[in-house]
Design a protein around this motif. Structure first.
Motif, PDB file in Angstrom:
ATOM      1  N   LYS A   1       0.827  -1.212   0.000  1.00  0.00           N
ATOM      2  CA  LYS A   1       0.000   0.000   0.000  1.00  0.00           C
ATOM      3  C   LYS A   1       0.857   1.255   0.000  1.00  0.00           C
ATOM      4  O   LYS A   1       0.643   2.180  -0.806  1.00  0.00           O
ATOM      5  N   GLY A   2       1.834   1.322   0.883  1.00  0.00           N
ATOM      6  CA  GLY A   2       2.642   2.531   0.985  1.00  0.00           C
ATOM      7  C   GLY A   2       3.451   2.807  -0.270  1.00  0.00           C
ATOM      8  O   GLY A   2       3.495   3.946  -0.765  1.00  0.00           O
ATOM      9  N   LEU A   3       4.106   1.775  -0.799  1.00  0.00           N
ATOM     10  CA  LEU A   3       4.920   1.965  -1.992  1.00  0.00           C
ATOM     11  C   LEU A   3       4.062   2.331  -3.190  1.00  0.00           C
ATOM     12  O   LEU A   3       4.463   3.165  -4.022  1.00  0.00           O
ATOM     13  N   SER A   4       2.875   1.742  -3.284  1.00  0.00           N
ATOM     14  CA  SER A   4       2.009   2.054  -4.427  1.00  0.00           C
ATOM     15  C   SER A   4       1.697   3.542  -4.483  1.00  0.00           C
ATOM     16  O   SER A   4       1.618   4.134  -5.573  1.00  0.00           O
ATOM     17  N   LEU A   5       1.535   4.167  -3.331  1.00  0.00           N
ATOM     18  CA  LEU A   5       1.222   5.598  -3.284  1.00  0.00           C
ATOM     19  C   LEU A   5       2.469   6.435  -3.562  1.00  0.00           C
ATOM     20  O   LEU A   5       2.378   7.513  -4.157  1.00  0.00           O
ATOM     21  N   GLU A   6       3.628   5.944  -3.142  1.00  0.00           N
ATOM     22  CA  GLU A   6       4.874   6.679  -3.390  1.00  0.00           C
ATOM     23  C   GLU A   6       5.206   6.769  -4.873  1.00  0.00           C
ATOM     24  O   GLU A   6       5.710   7.791  -5.340  1.00  0.00           O
ATOM     25  N   VAL A   7       4.968   5.690  -5.606  1.00  0.00           N
ATOM     26  CA  VAL A   7       5.491   5.618  -6.974  1.00  0.00           C
ATOM     27  C   VAL A   7       4.415   5.674  -8.060  1.00  0.00           C
ATOM     28  O   VAL A   7       4.727   5.523  -9.243  1.00  0.00           O
ATOM     29  N   ALA A   8       3.174   5.907  -7.689  1.00  0.00           N
ATOM     30  CA  ALA A   8       2.100   5.939  -8.692  1.00  0.00           C
ATOM     31  C   ALA A   8       2.359   6.985  -9.767  1.00  0.00           C
ATOM     32  O   ALA A   8       2.060   6.764 -10.950  1.00  0.00           O
ATOM     33  N   ALA A   9       2.913   8.117  -9.383  1.00  0.00           N
ATOM     34  CA  ALA A   9       3.171   9.183 -10.345  1.00  0.00           C
ATOM     35  C   ALA A   9       4.443   8.943 -11.160  1.00  0.00           C
ATOM     36  O   ALA A   9       4.722   9.700 -12.093  1.00  0.00           O
ATOM     37  N   GLN A  10       5.190   7.898 -10.816  1.00  0.00           N
ATOM     38  CA  GLN A  10       6.427   7.569 -11.537  1.00  0.00           C
ATOM     39  C   GLN A  10       6.238   6.396 -12.500  1.00  0.00           C
ATOM     40  O   GLN A  10       7.207   5.792 -12.941  1.00  0.00           O
ATOM     41  N   GLY A  11       4.978   6.065 -12.783  1.00  0.00           N
ATOM     42  CA  GLY A  11       4.699   5.037 -13.774  1.00  0.00           C
ATOM     43  C   GLY A  11       4.814   3.613 -13.263  1.00  0.00           C
ATOM     44  O   GLY A  11       4.863   2.675 -14.061  1.00  0.00           O
ATOM     45  N   ILE A  12       4.841   3.441 -11.958  1.00  0.00           N
ATOM     46  CA  ILE A  12       4.975   2.096 -11.384  1.00  0.00           C
ATOM     47  C   ILE A  12       3.703   1.747 -10.623  1.00  0.00           C
ATOM     48  O   ILE A  12       3.245   2.507  -9.767  1.00  0.00           O
ATOM     49  N   ARG A  13       3.148   0.598 -10.945  1.00  0.00           N
ATOM     50  CA  ARG A  13       1.999   0.086 -10.205  1.00  0.00           C
ATOM     51  C   ARG A  13       2.474  -1.000  -9.242  1.00  0.00           C
ATOM     52  O   ARG A  13       3.314  -1.833  -9.601  1.00  0.00           O
ATOM     53  N   VAL A  14       1.927  -0.999  -8.031  1.00  0.00           N
ATOM     54  CA  VAL A  14       2.314  -1.974  -7.010  1.00  0.00           C
ATOM     55  C   VAL A  14       1.052  -2.618  -6.455  1.00  0.00           C
ATOM     56  O   VAL A  14       0.181  -1.926  -5.914  1.00  0.00           O
ATOM     57  N   ASN A  15       0.939  -3.923  -6.626  1.00  0.00           N
ATOM     58  CA  ASN A  15      -0.242  -4.657  -6.170  1.00  0.00           C
ATOM     59  C   ASN A  15       0.177  -5.949  -5.489  1.00  0.00           C
ATOM     60  O   ASN A  15       1.364  -6.286  -5.431  1.00  0.00           O
ATOM     61  N   SER A  16      -0.796  -6.673  -4.978  1.00  0.00           N
ATOM     62  CA  SER A  16      -0.495  -7.893  -4.243  1.00  0.00           C
ATOM     63  C   SER A  16      -1.543  -8.969  -4.514  1.00  0.00           C
ATOM     64  O   SER A  16      -2.723  -8.659  -4.720  1.00  0.00           O
ATOM     65  N   VAL A  17      -1.085 -10.202  -4.507  1.00  0.00           N
ATOM     66  CA  VAL A  17      -1.972 -11.354  -4.493  1.00  0.00           C
ATOM     67  C   VAL A  17      -1.781 -12.064  -3.165  1.00  0.00           C
ATOM     68  O   VAL A  17      -0.647 -12.287  -2.727  1.00  0.00           O
TER      69      VAL A  17
END
Length: 246
Positions: free
Chosen positions: A167-183
């Motif tokens: 969750k935290g990383l996804s918000l940090e890098v969303a504007a840098q073109g990186i999506r972070v998700n989890s299964v």
């Protein structure tokens, strides 16, 4: 050719994910810690199907080895996908029987190692670093929600930390073109249960699941690869619970 790194890619969910990523057109880096023969077999299987792959050894609990792994990957292509699949657990026990060495060992791989892999991936993918963006998928566990009482509370806690990272990383890098998700897989037929001392654990508990069965590694891999794909281009900071309704 775009490159995808799968940590712990020599068996189980990692292997299934590597095969699907190769079919999707990625050159796949198969990370392994000790199982060189199994990693080589995954590479051979991918190449036999017309794909491209290579094996890279590193214990992600060791920062220096992670750095070496990413340097090797830099020589192979542009990293666009990271699947943080490597994880360990120890023999089933209660919290009152845990010791610090075991807890630290589990967290070194499942938490610290995952953080370091994410850090290095962001340095390569982020548009603020000159990258072209990418996707990170963290393989957590339904245990992060359920706690794994009487069995693996330390493992469950490590996966809870991974969820916070997602969750935290996804918000940090969303504007840098990186999506972070989890299964978050549930009871899946993989070799990991033998590591915990009960190879037949899924069969023992399958009837307690709403769907009445354990899951297969390929079912989890499908969710991982979807999150890494352009089909999930507007999805970040999200968790897919693949646990048979549990």
């Amino acid at each position: 050719m775009d490159l995808a790194l799968v940590t712990g890619g020599s068996r189980g969910i990692g292997r299934a994910t590597a095969l699907l990523l190769a079919q999707a057109g990625y050159r796949v880096a198969i990370n392994y810690r000790q199982r060189a023969d199994e990693a080589a077999a995954v590479v051979a299987e991918i190449e036999a199907q017309g794909g491209s792959a290579f094996a890279v050894q590193a214990d992600i609990a060791e920062e220096a080895q992670v750095l070496r792994m990413f340097t090797e990957i830099d020589n192979q292509g542009a990293l666009r996908v990271l699947v943080n699949n490597a994880g360990i657990l120890s023999t089933q026990c209660r919290v009152e029987d845990l010791d610090a060495e075991r807890i630290q060992r589990v967290f070194a791989t499942n938490v610290t190692g995952t953080f370091i892999c994410c850090r290095e991936a962001v340095k390569r993918m982020g548009t603020h670093h000159g990258g072209k963006g990418g996707a990170i998928v963290n393989v957590s566990s339904a245990a992060s929600r359920l706690g794994a009482p009487g069995e693996y509370v330390d493992y469950a806690a490590s996966k809870g930390a991974m969820d916070s990272l997602t969750k935290g990383l996804s918000l940090e890098v969303a504007a840098q073109g990186i999506r972070v998700n989890s299964v978050r897989p549930g009871l899946i037929y993989t070799e990991m249960h033998a590591d915990g001392g009960e190879p037949g654990r899924v069969d023992r508990l399958a009837s307690s699941l709403p769907m009445g069965r354990g899951g297969q590694a390929d079912e989890i891999a499908q969710a991982i690869v979807w999150l890494a794909s352009d089909a999930a281009s507007y999805v970040t900071g999200t968790f897919i619970d693949a646990a048979g309704g549990r």
